[in-house]
Structures are given as C-alpha cells and as structure tokens.
Design an enzyme around this catalytic site. Structure first.
Site, PDB file in Angstrom:
ATOM      1  CB  SER A  46       4.049  -7.113   1.819  1.00 39.32           C
ATOM      2  OG  SER A  46       3.419  -8.326   1.483  1.00 39.32           O
ATOM      3  CD  GLU A  47       6.677 -10.995  -1.910  1.00 41.10           C
ATOM      4  OE1 GLU A  47       6.978 -10.442  -0.832  1.00 41.10           O
ATOM      5  OE2 GLU A  47       6.585 -12.240  -2.035  1.00 41.10           O
ATOM      6  CG  ASN A  48       1.099  -7.815  -1.559  1.00 41.33           C
ATOM      7  OD1 ASN A  48       2.011  -7.839  -0.744  1.00 41.33           O
ATOM      8  ND2 ASN A  48      -0.151  -7.598  -1.214  1.00 41.33           N
TER       9      ASN A  48
END
Lengths: 219, 233
Positions: A46-48
């Site tokens: 998840s890119e966060n």
C-alpha cells in the site's frame, strides 16, 4: 450485463503469480485481495507505507494509525513492514513491485490511461497512480467497459487528461479480458453469457478477434 | 544533548507569518500535525502555501484552514473527499498544484537532502510534465522535478525525545520523515515526549538533527476517514 465488480476482481486474481508483490488501487482493484488463489503467496503493498497488508480489522480493533491508500482501516500480517512515502515510491519506481492493478476512466489502444481528472468537473488528483503506471512492468486495469452514459471507455485515444502513456498491458472489464499490443485491443476472453458482438458494440477502439473467443472460467 | 523543547503549539509556531510556505505531514488524516493546524486556525495566518499530500476533510485537518480561507495555494497529490476544497479550486479562489505522490515524496526528500532536482518517470507525457525539462535515460523518458523551499515543516510523530529524535507509528509515518528533513524550521509534535536516552537509538526513524522545535501535543483526535472492519464471527 456481464461480471459484477467482485467477479472482475476474481478474474484479475487469476493473473497473480507466486511470490509477487502487488499494489492494488482504490475501488475494484482492492477487492482482488479477497480472491488470491490458495496455492500461492503474494504480498500487498500500500503506497502510503505498508507491505504485507492484511484484511480489515475485527470490529473494535481498528487503528487510526494503520490505514491503506484508500484511507480504510486495515491490518498488517506477520512479516509485514512499515516505511515512509519516499521509500514506498522507491519500491514502485524501482520496479520491486511486480504487478499494479488500478481503475480507469479511459484506456486507449496504445496503452494510454486516464483516471485522475475531468476538466471543469471532477478533480481528485492522481495520488500515486502516475508513479505506478510510469514504472510498473505489469499493469492491469480493472473497470467497467462503458461509463454510466453507456459510452465506451475502451478507446482509440483518450479524451481526458492522461495519467500515463503506453503503459497498460491488460484490461479486465465486466464484459471481457483484453490485451493491448500492436496498437489494438485483442479480445482474449468473454464474460459468461456475453457475445463477441456485444463486446464489439461496447468497444470504440480497434478490437482484434482471432478465432474462437473462450468464456472466462471461475471456480 | 541539544534541547529542542517548546511549551506548546503556540510557542512552536513563533515566527510564522502570512504568505509563508509550509509543509505538513500526513496521509489523509493519518499522522497529521493536529495541534499545529489548530494553532494556525487560531492565529489566522493568511495567504499560505501548503505542501501536504491531501487537503483534509471539510471539518478536520487542513480543511479547517481552507474553510477560513487561510490557504492561497495547495500542493498535493490527492484532494478528493473535501467538498470545500473542490469548490474553491473549481471557482479559482484556490490555486492548486497537483503532483504525483511519489514525486511529492521525493521532492520533499530532495529538499532536505541537498538535491536541487532529479529525474523521475512519473507524469511523462501528461500535463504534469508540461513546461518541464525531459530527458531520455536508457531508452526511457524522464521529467525533471525540483526541490521545494518551505519556511516551516510541521510533522507529527508517535514518540520523540527532548533532543528531537522521532519514532513514528504504523502508516502515520508517511510524509513526516521527509518533511522533517525539509523545513528551514521543523516543528515536531508528538504524542509522547520523553527524556533523552529513553528511546532506543536503533529504532529512531528521524534523527534529531532535522528537528528544531518539539512539543508534546494534546487532545489528539486521530480521526478515521474510512472505518472498514471485518464483522466479529
């Protein structure tokens, strides 16, 4: 007509391969995590700032400090890791993530994708999508074949502002699985009960149909 | 050890003026400097340029500053889920620069790392690349992106010590470490402020050298934007 959103996700899950790291976008792509084949291991990024993303937490155990890129509360699996946004996009641009699945407003037969802006109407921003599509070796778009007005989203060229150029390799819609090559859409599979003629009618871009087109198979 | 402790947000924000550029950490409402934002609302500082991945929601986070028209320009990657933001942007009241999330993260990192600019593939062939230098490396096209120049960076950490060393929790880390590096003055607000020596040096995410002022925040709301759960079986 054709597949439900869950079934689109289920069909895309058949593309997953053992030991892949996978980034899932917001919407239909998020559902892919529910259909990972039992005999393979994949890890979701998840890119966060999260690798090894798990399912939604049990009611009452949600943590404001543990969310996915869609801002939904999630969990982290054993062996997962946490990191900052610069490191996260180093993973993405550095091609350490094997597959990106994302939604789109339009896809063109040269592999262009538009999914972040409708000028004058809707401006949400691109989030991480531009970084993802500019770098991923393997991009699958998950979307409905036509928009709410019934117009094709599978086009000769995109009319909306682009997210990335020449990058999409495969599209899975409620009607069909399409591969993009040689500046055209190749029809690979049909949704159960959907005819080639119906897919043709819903496709504005050049559609190549070679031989008998099989129906998608679901377990 | 150098002591960076200030009493509260009010003292931390000394020197903040109209028309300045700020970086504010957080992803959605996760890991945002809640106390600094509340104090900015209190101060009424105007014509701000805010660099932050998102713009909050209508009644929380940077949405509070937007509502009071304190922000002149937002530099973000994603601004959905905020009606007031969308209204101000579409009507032209608010200047908005949307940039890819990875580019935003790297521009923050570059700012603090002494890198004036760098090439990235993100946005090539899109309107994001318009007017920017492009260059081919190994057969692929890249866009030149520049560092920022913010007066203040405001970040939120889980734990910090009096010397400014920071540890983040979960996905609340996000943009905070890079923004901490980037501020001429970096303010860190923390949930728990401890004495030097209490944090394990092996576990520190942001070394204190990047932080000029630190304080223990109060009344953290830590709002959840999208509560998604698995029902108890």
């Amino acid at each position: 007509m054709g597949l439900s959103k869950q079934q689109i996700a289920q069909r895309i899950a058949q593309e997953l391969q053992h030991n892949w790291y996978v980034n899932l976008g917001i919407g239909i792509p998020t559902l892919v995590a529910n259909y990972v084949p039992k005999n393979i291991d994949v890890e979701f990024q998840s890119e966060n700032g999260l690798l090894g993303m798990g399912p939604f937490p049990i009611e009452g155990e949600e943590d404001a400090d543990l969310i996915n890129a869609g801002k939904q509360t999630v969990t982290i699996l054993k062996g997962g890791s946490l990191f900052d946004s610069a490191l996260s996009f180093a993973m993405i641009r550095g091609q350490h993530v094997q597959l990106t699945v994302l939604g789109a407003m339009e896809v063109a037969q040269n592999g262009d994708i538009a999914n972040w802006k409708i000028p004058g109407k809707l401006v949400k921003g691109m989030g991480g999508a531009m970084d993802l599509v500019a770098s991923a070796e393997n991009i699958i778009v998950a979307m409905m074949h036509t928009n709410k007005a019934g117009e094709s989203k599978i086009l000769k060229s995109c009319s909306l502002p682009l997210t990335g150029v020449n990058c999409v390799k495969k599209v899975v819609t409620n009607l069909a699985v399409l591969e993009i090559k040689n500046n055209a859409f190749y029809l690979i599979e049909r949704a159960p009960g959907v005819s080639v003629e119906e897919i043709k009618a819903a496709t504005e871009g050049d559609l190549i149909i070679e031989g008998e087109i099989p129906e998608m198979k679901f377990e | 050890m150098i002591n960076k402790v200030v009493k509260n947000a009010k003292e931390a924000l000394q020197g903040v003026e109209d028309s300045m550029t700020f970086m504010l950490g957080g992803f959605g409402l996760c890991g945002i400097p809640e106390n600094c934002i509340s104090e900015l609302v209190e101060l009424g500082t105007k014509d701000l340029t805010c660099i932050s991945n998102n713009a909050g929601v209508d009644d929380f986070g940077l949405g509070l500053l937007l509502k009071k028209r304190q922000i002149k320009k937002m530099i973000s990657s994603y601004v959905g889920e905020n009606d007031e933001f969308e209204r101000q942007m579409l009507s032209g009241e608010l200047d908005v620069e949307l940039i890819p999330q990875g580019t935003l993260a790297e521009r923050c990192r570059a700012t603090g790392a002494g890198i004036p600019a760098f090439y990235t593939p993100a946005g090539y062939g899109t309107e994001v690349a318009e007017g920017k230098e492009t260059r081919e490396f190994n057969g692929k096209m890249y866009v030149l992106e520049h560092a920022f120049n913010p007066e203040f960076a405001m970040v939120k950490a889980w734990k910090g010590d009096t010397s400014g060393n920071l540890i983040f929790k979960g996905t609340a880390r996000n943009f905070n470490p890079m923004m901490a590096m980037a501020g001429k003055i970096t303010i860190a607000e923390v949930e728990e402020l401890v004495e030097v020596g209490e944090l394990d040096p092996n576990q520190i995410h942001t070394p204190g050298i990047f932080v000029q002022r630190i304080f223990q925040g109060t009344n953290y709301e830590k709002r959840i934007e999208q509560k998604t759960v698995t029902p108890k079986s």
